[in-house]
Design a protein around this motif. Sequence first.
Motif, mmCIF file in Angstrom:
data_model
loop_
_atom_site.group_PDB
_atom_site.id
_atom_site.type_symbol
_atom_site.label_atom_id
_atom_site.label_comp_id
_atom_site.label_asym_id
_atom_site.label_seq_id
_atom_site.Cartn_x
_atom_site.Cartn_y
_atom_site.Cartn_z
ATOM 1 N N GLY A 1 11.513 4.112 -13.797
ATOM 2 C CA GLY A 1 10.400 5.008 -14.117
ATOM 3 C C GLY A 1 9.064 4.485 -13.619
ATOM 4 O O GLY A 1 8.113 5.262 -13.476
ATOM 5 N N VAL A 2 8.974 3.180 -13.329
ATOM 6 C CA VAL A 2 7.700 2.638 -12.828
ATOM 7 C C VAL A 2 7.339 3.202 -11.459
ATOM 8 O O VAL A 2 6.188 3.132 -11.038
ATOM 9 C CB VAL A 2 7.712 1.095 -12.779
ATOM 10 N N TYR A 3 8.322 3.775 -10.739
ATOM 11 C CA TYR A 3 8.031 4.361 -9.424
ATOM 12 C C TYR A 3 7.368 5.735 -9.543
ATOM 13 O O TYR A 3 6.789 6.228 -8.575
ATOM 14 C CB TYR A 3 9.311 4.489 -8.594
ATOM 15 N N GLY A 4 7.495 6.362 -10.699
ATOM 16 C CA GLY A 4 6.908 7.685 -10.888
ATOM 17 C C GLY A 4 7.686 8.775 -10.173
ATOM 18 O O GLY A 4 8.858 8.611 -9.834
ATOM 19 N N ASP A 5 7.030 9.882 -9.954
ATOM 20 C CA ASP A 5 7.667 11.054 -9.346
ATOM 21 C C ASP A 5 7.510 11.013 -7.827
ATOM 22 O O ASP A 5 6.405 10.870 -7.312
ATOM 23 C CB ASP A 5 7.017 12.330 -9.895
ATOM 24 N N THR A 6 8.633 11.156 -7.102
ATOM 25 C CA THR A 6 8.580 11.179 -5.635
ATOM 26 C C THR A 6 9.108 12.510 -5.082
ATOM 27 O O THR A 6 9.487 12.586 -3.920
ATOM 28 C CB THR A 6 9.396 10.019 -5.030
ATOM 29 N N LYS A 7 9.156 13.540 -5.954
ATOM 30 C CA LYS A 7 9.618 14.883 -5.544
ATOM 31 C C LYS A 7 11.027 14.837 -4.934
ATOM 32 O O LYS A 7 11.334 15.576 -4.007
ATOM 33 C CB LYS A 7 8.649 15.513 -4.538
ATOM 34 N N GLY A 8 11.868 13.947 -5.452
ATOM 35 C CA GLY A 8 13.238 13.844 -4.965
ATOM 36 C C GLY A 8 13.424 12.843 -3.846
ATOM 37 O O GLY A 8 14.540 12.664 -3.349
ATOM 38 N N GLY A 9 12.364 12.178 -3.429
ATOM 39 C CA GLY A 9 12.456 11.196 -2.347
ATOM 40 C C GLY A 9 13.036 9.877 -2.839
ATOM 41 O O GLY A 9 13.079 9.596 -4.036
ATOM 42 N N TRP A 10 13.473 9.067 -1.864
ATOM 43 C CA TRP A 10 14.061 7.761 -2.191
ATOM 44 C C TRP A 10 12.989 6.738 -2.549
ATOM 45 O O TRP A 10 11.891 6.760 -1.978
ATOM 46 C CB TRP A 10 14.875 7.235 -1.017
ATOM 47 N N VAL A 11 13.333 5.839 -3.454
ATOM 48 C CA VAL A 11 12.478 4.677 -3.742
ATOM 49 C C VAL A 11 13.313 3.417 -3.585
ATOM 50 O O VAL A 11 14.512 3.404 -3.862
ATOM 51 C CB VAL A 11 11.882 4.729 -5.173
ATOM 52 N N ASP A 12 12.686 2.360 -3.084
ATOM 53 C CA ASP A 12 13.324 1.047 -3.061
ATOM 54 C C ASP A 12 12.328 0.019 -3.559
ATOM 55 O O ASP A 12 11.231 0.365 -4.020
ATOM 56 C CB ASP A 12 13.866 0.710 -1.666
ATOM 57 N N GLU A 13 12.690 -1.248 -3.474
ATOM 58 C CA GLU A 13 11.848 -2.299 -4.046
ATOM 59 C C GLU A 13 10.516 -2.455 -3.330
ATOM 60 O O GLU A 13 9.593 -3.090 -3.870
ATOM 61 C CB GLU A 13 12.610 -3.630 -4.038
ATOM 62 N N ASN A 14 10.391 -1.885 -2.138
ATOM 63 C CA ASN A 14 9.118 -1.937 -1.419
ATOM 64 C C ASN A 14 8.217 -0.756 -1.740
ATOM 65 O O ASN A 14 7.068 -0.700 -1.287
ATOM 66 C CB ASN A 14 9.366 -1.989 0.089
ATOM 67 N N THR A 15 8.729 0.207 -2.496
ATOM 68 C CA THR A 15 7.929 1.360 -2.907
ATOM 69 C C THR A 15 6.890 0.908 -3.933
ATOM 70 O O THR A 15 7.230 0.238 -4.915
ATOM 71 C CB THR A 15 8.818 2.457 -3.523
ATOM 72 N N SER A 16 5.652 1.272 -3.713
ATOM 73 C CA SER A 16 4.596 0.881 -4.660
ATOM 74 C C SER A 16 4.793 1.597 -5.995
ATOM 75 O O SER A 16 4.921 2.832 -6.017
ATOM 76 C CB SER A 16 3.215 1.236 -4.098
ATOM 77 N N PRO A 17 4.830 0.860 -7.095
ATOM 78 C CA PRO A 17 4.955 1.518 -8.398
ATOM 79 C C PRO A 17 3.800 2.493 -8.643
ATOM 80 O O PRO A 17 2.652 2.223 -8.261
ATOM 81 C CB PRO A 17 4.905 0.351 -9.386
ATOM 82 N N ASN A 18 4.126 3.612 -9.272
ATOM 83 C CA ASN A 18 3.136 4.620 -9.606
ATOM 84 C C ASN A 18 3.541 5.286 -10.921
ATOM 85 O O ASN A 18 3.808 6.489 -10.965
ATOM 86 C CB ASN A 18 3.041 5.658 -8.480
ATOM 87 N N PRO A 19 3.622 4.499 -12.004
ATOM 88 C CA PRO A 19 4.110 5.055 -13.271
ATOM 89 C C PRO A 19 3.181 6.138 -13.813
ATOM 90 O O PRO A 19 1.964 5.986 -13.775
ATOM 91 C CB PRO A 19 4.152 3.839 -14.196
ATOM 92 N N GLN A 20 3.793 7.212 -14.304
ATOM 93 C CA GLN A 20 3.011 8.333 -14.825
ATOM 94 C C GLN A 20 3.276 8.606 -16.302
ATOM 95 O O GLN A 20 2.403 9.102 -17.001
ATOM 96 C CB GLN A 20 3.312 9.579 -13.985
ATOM 97 N N GLN A 21 4.492 8.306 -16.762
ATOM 98 C CA GLN A 21 4.800 8.467 -18.186
ATOM 99 C C GLN A 21 4.262 7.255 -18.949
ATOM 100 O O GLN A 21 4.276 6.133 -18.444
ATOM 101 C CB GLN A 21 6.313 8.567 -18.382
ATOM 102 N N GLU A 22 3.820 7.480 -20.182
ATOM 103 C CA GLU A 22 3.256 6.386 -20.970
ATOM 104 C C GLU A 22 4.236 5.226 -21.114
ATOM 105 O O GLU A 22 3.843 4.063 -21.001
ATOM 106 C CB GLU A 22 2.835 6.896 -22.358
#
Length: 299
Positions: free
Chosen positions: A112-133
């Motif tokens: 969840g720390v990656y936030g919403d990517t509109k269905g896109g892939w995330v990996d460990e190099n993806t910058s975290p963008n948490p949105q939920q509390e």
Amino acid sequence: MNQDIVKRFDPLPPKSKLIIFGGGFSGQRIAVLARRLGVKVLCSRRSKESEGADFIFNTEKQLSNEILEGATHVLSCIPPLLNGEDPVLLKLKTQLLNSKNLKWVGYLSTTGVYGDTKGGWVDENTSPNPQQERSIRRFACEKQWIETKLPLQILRLPGIYGPGRSAFDSLFKGTTKMIDKPGQVFSRIHVDDIAGSVLFLINLYSQGKNPLVINVADNLPSNNLEVINFAAKIAKKSVPLAIPFEIAKKEMSPMALSFWQENRKVDNKLLCKKLGYSLIYPDFKSGLKNCFSKLKMNE
């Protein structure tokens, strides 16, 4: 835990002592695997009455020095406090920093720390963008653990399932809801693969293979309808008609709604391709077959 699963993993070094803070669904499974591999394990719960309570840990109670004495490995499965502080570090940071035997510290976080990517892939190099509390608090705790400079690994987990916590629960209770949100996918991980990953990564860490952050997810992100339909087919159960998300969301709790507000696929190539972990349950189909087999055994 199946003996065939246990045989897949190498034992930890002799005289290893693993302390698990948070003996819930994942913590207990990790403890079972570690013990079957000959490791001394102490697992915390909030109260003595809880299953698998080797010792009590909460923010009100002082922990005996004997618990951490000789500990070689520590894993925290405990969620953040509402103010974003990590409860283990709040109470035990000094003791952990002063420990002379610690070879590995693990923290179970969330994708969840990656936030919403509109269905896109995330990996460990993806910058975290948490949105939920709750994800914002998790990311804050990740930072707190990193700042300690302990021999740390952060395992980011998606939706966790396993025997006793799967699509079969609602199917057999008659509470299944078929929510149709086109394009929505969720990543998942079977609880046995969380346990397997922890023991696998501990051994790799001692060999100098020690990435700070690892996504622990299976190979097949998928939508909920696929998962429920597959479970229903195995169990020979009927499912209700699908309800469009825009209608269903009107009756959702804030917590339930929050799960549907983010859409991402979690990449596991670091864990499985680069580090070489072999998933016990590579997708929801193999994982659900395992869950159903346990249900049949308990009938």
